[in-house]
Design an enzyme around this catalytic site. Structure first.
Site, PDB file in Angstrom:
ATOM      1  N   ASP A 159       1.100  -1.196  -0.120  1.00  0.00           N
ATOM      2  CA  ASP A 159       0.121  -0.001  -0.001  1.00  0.00           C
ATOM      3  C   ASP A 159       1.128   1.327  -0.076  1.00  0.00           C
ATOM      4  O   ASP A 159       2.251   1.098   0.392  1.00  0.00           O
ATOM      5  CB  ASP A 159      -0.860   0.062   1.179  1.00  0.00           C
ATOM      6  CG  ASP A 159      -2.013   0.952   1.307  1.00  0.00           C
ATOM      7  OD1 ASP A 159      -2.246   1.608   0.188  1.00  0.00           O
ATOM      8  OD2 ASP A 159      -2.343   1.349   2.561  1.00  0.00           O
ATOM      9  N   ASP A 161       0.020   5.019   0.905  1.00  0.00           N
ATOM     10  CA  ASP A 161      -0.671   6.132   2.191  1.00  0.00           C
ATOM     11  C   ASP A 161      -0.413   5.320   3.433  1.00  0.00           C
ATOM     12  O   ASP A 161      -1.389   4.180   3.546  1.00  0.00           O
ATOM     13  CB  ASP A 161      -1.847   6.458   1.874  1.00  0.00           C
ATOM     14  CG  ASP A 161      -1.653   7.869   0.831  1.00  0.00           C
ATOM     15  OD1 ASP A 161      -0.977   8.761   1.047  1.00  0.00           O
ATOM     16  OD2 ASP A 161      -2.082   7.406  -0.314  1.00  0.00           O
TER      17      ASP A 161
HETATM   18  O1  LIG Z   1      -5.453   2.602  -0.890  1.00  0.00           O
HETATM   19  P1  LIG Z   1      -4.492   3.603  -0.241  1.00  0.00           P
HETATM   20  O2  LIG Z   1      -3.300   3.479  -0.945  1.00  0.00           O
HETATM   21  O3  LIG Z   1      -4.171   3.384   1.302  1.00  0.00           O
HETATM   22  O4  LIG Z   1      -5.360   5.224  -0.639  1.00  0.00           O
HETATM   23  C1  LIG Z   1      -6.180   5.323   0.481  1.00  0.00           C
HETATM   24  C2  LIG Z   1      -6.098   6.901   0.426  1.00  0.00           C
HETATM   25  O5  LIG Z   1      -4.937   7.219   0.620  1.00  0.00           O
HETATM   26  C3  LIG Z   1      -4.734   8.933   0.525  1.00  0.00           C
HETATM   27  O6  LIG Z   1      -5.450   9.324   1.964  1.00  0.00           O
HETATM   28  C4  LIG Z   1      -4.654   8.940   2.966  1.00  0.00           C
HETATM   29  O7  LIG Z   1      -3.707   9.483   2.944  1.00  0.00           O
HETATM   30  C5  LIG Z   1      -3.476  10.795   3.174  1.00  0.00           C
HETATM   31  C6  LIG Z   1      -2.196  11.490   2.947  1.00  0.00           C
HETATM   32  O8  LIG Z   1      -1.593  10.847   4.493  1.00  0.00           O
HETATM   33  C7  LIG Z   1      -4.237  11.731   4.238  1.00  0.00           C
HETATM   34  O9  LIG Z   1      -4.404  12.952   4.052  1.00  0.00           O
HETATM   35  C8  LIG Z   1      -5.810  11.037   4.061  1.00  0.00           C
HETATM   36  O10 LIG Z   1      -6.498  11.426   5.321  1.00  0.00           O
HETATM   37  C9  LIG Z   1      -5.652   9.300   4.071  1.00  0.00           C
HETATM   38  O11 LIG Z   1      -7.215   8.973   3.813  1.00  0.00           O
HETATM   39  C10 LIG Z   1      -5.228   9.414  -0.628  1.00  0.00           C
HETATM   40  O12 LIG Z   1      -5.069  10.856  -0.390  1.00  0.00           O
HETATM   41  C11 LIG Z   1      -6.894   8.884  -0.954  1.00  0.00           C
HETATM   42  O13 LIG Z   1      -6.987   9.522  -2.272  1.00  0.00           O
HETATM   43  C12 LIG Z   1      -6.594   7.361  -1.003  1.00  0.00           C
HETATM   44  O14 LIG Z   1      -7.834   7.007  -1.237  1.00  0.00           O
END
Ligand SMILES: O=P(O)(O)OC[C@H]1O[C@H](O[C@H]2O[C@H](CO)[C@@H](O)[C@H](O)[C@H]2O)[C@H](O)[C@@H](O)[C@@H]1O
Length: 300
Positions: A159, A161
């Protein structure tokens, strides 16, 4: 918003809209935050984004019926949208409220631990310890992970983020450290390595920048990888070139829905424009609505 470090380390605080080809289409994810790599080792644990059966609350997404792309589309009572696909079979487009399951598998909000009074702080610590019991560190169970893999071909799916990058308030600033990049580059020499993200594939590639990896964006709706002749007959696979002109295999099975997803994106921008802190991110084949920076009271 500037790219400043923050203290918030909840994995996910947002509402998802995604397209899923089939009900049974599920995948496993290994997620972590800055403090701890965590995974649920139960064999029946599917990825959050697909596991939540909770129906969407009408007011949450507010996708107007004007956005239904084809005349055959129906919006059932629980807002699971079923659209006849242009290809064979039925394509379910599900607007699902995954908040409950996402929040329960995310560590308790550190913001409240930092800023609230002592009593609330210790409550949150208890909640955090309880959360750790439910979602133990994958590193503490390393043998459980490696033993079944012995003698088998291993591929690594990562993954982005909260796993390769820290969770930060501004999604545009979730940068990966050079150390982490070097570690991924190193491991990719030994195992086929892919990054699977909810983000758009381009965005993840921009963050990671390693050409030797496979990338799956939009939760797998947009996959790019090295050319394999065996994929040539695959109905969803086309040959394309990456941004360095190298030939690649590209899978984008939901391309026909891009105009509709853009409409959803614009509708969500419009519906959240008055919510301070809300941010809508276009992930190409899906859209994320971030409410991490929205005041708790407004969230409710
Ligand atoms: O499937 P993933 O790679 O885990 O993506 C999930 C989401 O990740 C990001 O959002 C998350 O991280 C951000 C940065 O740290 C944070 O601000 C946010 O609150 C988290 O939910 C990304 O921006 C999303 O578009 C993805 O869906």
């Amino acid at each position: 918003m500037d790219c400043l470090p923050n203290n918030s380390d909840n994995k996910t605080l947002k509402t998802w809209f995604f397209i899923n080809k089939s009900e049974s289409n599920s995948f496993y994810s290994l997620s972590s935050d800055r403090r701890l790599a965590s995974m649920d080792l139960k064999s029946n644990h599917t990825a959050l984004v697909l596991a939540d059966p909770a129906p969407l609350n009408k007011s949450t997404l507010r996708v107007s019926s004007g956005l239904l792309p084809y005349s055959g589309a129906t919006l059932s009572q629980n807002l699971f949208l079923t659209v006849p696909t242009m290809k064979a079979g039925i394509l379910d487009i599900r607007a699902s409220n995954c908040l409950d399951s996402m929040e329960s598998s995310s560590p308790p909000d550190k913001k409240s631990r930092d800023f609230n009074n002592d009593l609330e702080s210790s409550d949150t610590d208890v909640a955090y310890r309880a959360w750790l019991l439910k979602y133990p560190s994958a590193l503490a169970s390393f043998d459980q992970i490696t033993n079944p893999a012995k003698g088998k071909r291993i591929a690594l799916f990562l993954d982005y983020d909260g796993t390769l990058s820290p969770i930060v308030d501004n999604p545009d600033c979730a940068f990966m450290s050079n150390d982490m990049r070097a570690a991924v580059k190193n491991v990719a020499q030994f195992f086929p390595t892919a990054i699977i993200s909810g983000r758009s594939r381009d965005k993840v590639y921009e963050f990671v920048g390693l050409t030797e990896l496979n990338y799956a964006g939009s939760h797998g709706m947009d996959i790019m990888g090295p050319v394999r002749q065996s994929f040539d007959d695959h109905s969803n696979c086309i040959r394309s070139t990456d941004n360095q002109g190298k030939e690649v295999n590209l899978f984008q099975p939901a391309s026909e829905f891009l105009p509709m997803i853009d409409e959803v994106f614009n509708s969500l921008i419009n519906n959240t424009k008055d919510i301070r802190g809300a941010k809508v991110e276009n992930n190409k084949f899906c859209v994320s609505v971030h409410y991490r920076n929205v005041d708790e009271k407004v969230r409710e």
